[in-house]
Write a protein that holds these residues in place. Structure first.
Motif, short mmCIF file in Angstrom:
data_model
loop_
_atom_site.label_atom_id
_atom_site.label_comp_id
_atom_site.label_asym_id
_atom_site.label_seq_id
_atom_site.Cartn_x
_atom_site.Cartn_y
_atom_site.Cartn_z
N MET A 144 4.74 8.15 10.78
CA MET A 144 3.61 7.78 9.92
C MET A 144 4.13 7.03 8.69
O MET A 144 5.19 7.35 8.15
N SER A 145 3.40 6.00 8.29
CA SER A 145 3.82 5.20 7.15
C SER A 145 3.60 5.96 5.85
O SER A 145 3.09 7.07 5.82
N ARG A 146 3.97 5.34 4.74
CA ARG A 146 3.85 5.95 3.42
C ARG A 146 2.42 6.38 3.13
O ARG A 146 1.45 5.69 3.46
N ILE A 147 2.28 7.55 2.49
CA ILE A 147 0.98 8.10 2.13
C ILE A 147 0.89 8.18 0.61
O ILE A 147 1.78 8.71 -0.05
N VAL A 148 -0.18 7.62 0.03
CA VAL A 148 -0.40 7.77 -1.40
C VAL A 148 -1.55 8.74 -1.68
O VAL A 148 -1.61 9.35 -2.74
N ASN A 149 -2.44 8.90 -0.72
CA ASN A 149 -3.58 9.78 -0.90
C ASN A 149 -3.22 11.16 -0.33
O ASN A 149 -3.73 11.59 0.71
N THR A 150 -2.32 11.85 -1.02
CA THR A 150 -1.74 13.07 -0.47
C THR A 150 -2.75 14.20 -0.34
O THR A 150 -2.69 14.98 0.62
N ILE A 162 -8.70 -6.32 21.14
CA ILE A 162 -8.15 -4.97 21.00
C ILE A 162 -8.79 -4.31 19.78
O ILE A 162 -9.10 -4.98 18.78
N ALA A 163 -9.02 -3.03 19.89
CA ALA A 163 -9.55 -2.24 18.77
C ALA A 163 -8.48 -1.25 18.34
O ALA A 163 -7.98 -0.47 19.16
N THR A 164 -8.13 -1.28 17.06
CA THR A 164 -7.12 -0.39 16.51
C THR A 164 -7.77 0.54 15.49
O THR A 164 -8.40 0.07 14.55
N GLY A 165 -7.63 1.83 15.70
CA GLY A 165 -8.13 2.81 14.74
C GLY A 165 -7.01 3.36 13.90
O GLY A 165 -5.91 3.62 14.41
N ILE A 166 -7.25 3.53 12.60
CA ILE A 166 -6.26 4.13 11.71
C ILE A 166 -6.90 5.30 10.98
O ILE A 166 -8.06 5.24 10.56
N ASP A 167 -6.14 6.39 10.84
CA ASP A 167 -6.64 7.57 10.17
C ASP A 167 -5.46 8.39 9.67
O ASP A 167 -4.35 8.31 10.21
N LEU A 168 -5.71 9.20 8.64
CA LEU A 168 -4.69 10.12 8.13
C LEU A 168 -4.47 11.33 9.02
O LEU A 168 -3.42 11.96 8.98
N ALA A 180 -5.91 1.17 20.47
CA ALA A 180 -4.68 1.77 19.93
C ALA A 180 -5.05 2.55 18.69
O ALA A 180 -6.05 2.27 18.02
N PHE A 181 -4.23 3.55 18.37
CA PHE A 181 -4.47 4.37 17.19
C PHE A 181 -3.19 4.51 16.39
O PHE A 181 -2.10 4.67 16.95
N GLU A 182 -3.33 4.42 15.05
CA GLU A 182 -2.21 4.56 14.13
C GLU A 182 -2.52 5.66 13.13
O GLU A 182 -3.64 5.74 12.62
N GLN A 183 -1.52 6.49 12.83
CA GLN A 183 -1.68 7.48 11.76
C GLN A 183 -1.10 6.90 10.48
O GLN A 183 0.08 6.54 10.42
N GLY A 184 -1.93 6.79 9.47
CA GLY A 184 -1.46 6.21 8.22
C GLY A 184 -2.56 6.12 7.18
O GLY A 184 -3.73 6.40 7.44
N ASP A 185 -2.16 5.71 5.99
CA ASP A 185 -3.05 5.55 4.84
C ASP A 185 -3.41 4.07 4.73
O ASP A 185 -2.56 3.24 4.41
N ALA A 186 -4.67 3.74 5.01
CA ALA A 186 -5.08 2.33 5.02
C ALA A 186 -4.90 1.66 3.67
O ALA A 186 -4.84 0.43 3.59
N GLN A 187 -4.79 2.44 2.61
CA GLN A 187 -4.59 1.86 1.28
C GLN A 187 -3.25 1.14 1.17
O GLN A 187 -3.14 0.14 0.47
N VAL A 188 -2.24 1.63 1.89
CA VAL A 188 -0.89 1.07 1.78
C VAL A 188 -0.28 0.73 3.12
O VAL A 188 0.88 0.30 3.18
N PHE A 189 -1.00 0.89 4.21
CA PHE A 189 -0.43 0.65 5.53
C PHE A 189 0.01 -0.82 5.63
O PHE A 189 -0.71 -1.72 5.22
N PRO A 190 1.21 -1.06 6.21
CA PRO A 190 1.72 -2.45 6.27
C PRO A 190 1.12 -3.25 7.43
O PRO A 190 1.82 -3.66 8.37
N PHE A 191 -0.19 -3.50 7.35
CA PHE A 191 -0.82 -4.33 8.36
C PHE A 191 -0.24 -5.74 8.30
O PHE A 191 -0.05 -6.29 7.20
N PRO A 192 -0.01 -6.38 9.43
CA PRO A 192 0.37 -7.80 9.39
C PRO A 192 -0.76 -8.63 8.77
O PRO A 192 -1.93 -8.39 9.06
N ALA A 193 -0.42 -9.56 7.92
CA ALA A 193 -1.44 -10.39 7.27
C ALA A 193 -2.23 -11.18 8.31
O ALA A 193 -1.65 -11.77 9.23
N GLY A 194 -3.54 -11.18 8.16
CA GLY A 194 -4.39 -11.95 9.05
C GLY A 194 -4.44 -11.45 10.47
O GLY A 194 -4.85 -12.18 11.38
#
Length: 304
Positions: free
Chosen positions: A1-7, A73-79, A100-114
């Motif tokens: 899981m990527s960095r979390i700021v909303n602990t 493709i549909a990608t879901g992200i959640d903590l 696809a699903f990713e566990q992470g904080d959307a505030q800081v998740f390193p999404f590729p630009a565009g």
């Protein structure tokens, strides 16, 4: 899981809150699914869309989006780990490959630009620690001219939900149903927030949809008693509830110290009875039907 700021939110959604939603995914979907069609239509998806579902939870909206984009493709992200486990299980059982699903904080998740053509959310964007930073990050993840569409909750006062939760709050002194989700609670706040995040063509429309909260009054009452916010305020009122060490006295006992065990059970029984009574007018042959309300928000990212 990527960095979390909303602990704090991460702890909640990887604890009781997330487990309750994962265990009762079908019930939460029955409550919120009425907003799906309006939200997906507002997202202007195509068969080739690359879609981001923010705060996807157990993934019902992500799956519906994937069906509308069979070549994308549909990608879901959640903590929440528990909710994502359920989301993956449901997508697999329904045979949806373009998801696809990713566990992470959307505030800081390193999404590729565009990376995405559209970003959407069904009440999953109300809990960011820094909303401007979060929506700026989401906007960067959209292509130029990309579409943002989400629903967020207006104040509950005066609504069906306000009636039911207000009945519970009568006996839970810390439960404030007038609490709102900061800048996402009203049109002006939403427009200011998304403008600061670099979005354009912002529209905010009022939306209503029915949700089913249970088979009958006892079933819906027990579900609501276990729903995260109600359970939390029951814990604050009852110093013995679930091992809670914090006591908050009821208005009745405010001048006589913390409630005794007898008073605690009386308070909890009062909450249960109040919720059941408030649900009675909403009983139908199809179950307990409450009308939910939302702001339906759309915006785009600027073209070069």
């Amino acid at each position: 899981m990527s960095r979390i700021v909303n602990t704090a939110q991460s702890q909640a959604w990887n604890g009781y809150e997330g487990t309750h939603w994962a265990d009762h995914f079908d019930r939460y979907d029955a409550i919120n699914a009425g907003f799906n069609e309006s939200l997906l239509s507002a997202a202007c998806l195509t068969a080739d869309s690359r879609i981001l579902d923010i705060g996807c939870g157990t993934g019902q909206l992500t799956r519906e989006a994937a069906r509308r984009a069979p070549r994308g493709i549909a990608t879901g992200i959640d903590l929440s780990g528990p909710m994502l486990a359920r989301a993956r299980e449901r997508a697999g059982s329904e045979g949806i490959a373009t998801i696809a699903f990713e566990q992470g904080d959307a505030q800081v998740f390193p999404f590729p630009a565009g990376e995405f053509d559209a970003a959407l959310s069904r009440f999953g964007i109300m809990f960011f620690a820094d909303p401007v930073a979060a929506f700026s990050n989401i906007a960067r993840a959209l292509r130029p001219g990309g579409r943002l569409a989400f629903v967020t909750m207006p104040p509950m006062t005066g609504t069906d939900l306000g009636t039911v939760f207000g009945a519970a709050a009568t006996h839970l002194p810390t439960f404030e149903i007038s609490h709102t989700h900061g800048p996402l609670a009203d049109r002006d706040g939403i427009r200011a927030l998304l403008t600061a995040a670099g979005c354009t063509d912002i529209a905010v429309d009022y939306l209503e949809a029915d949700g089913i909260w249970g088979r009958d009054i006892p079933d819906a009452t027990e579900f609501i008693m276990g729903w995260g916010p109600v359970r939390h305020h029951r814990m604050l009122t009852d110093p013995a509830f679930a091992g809670s060490a914090r006591a908050v006295t009821s208005p009745v006992a405010a001048n006589s110290g913390p409630p005794s065990s007898t008073e605690v059970f009386a308070i909890d029984d009062q909450v249960r009875a109040a919720v059941a009574a408030a649900l009675a007018p909403f009983a139908t042959p199809d179950g307990i039907r409450l009308r939910g309300t939302a702001w339906l928000v759309t915006a785009t990212t600027p073209l070069p």
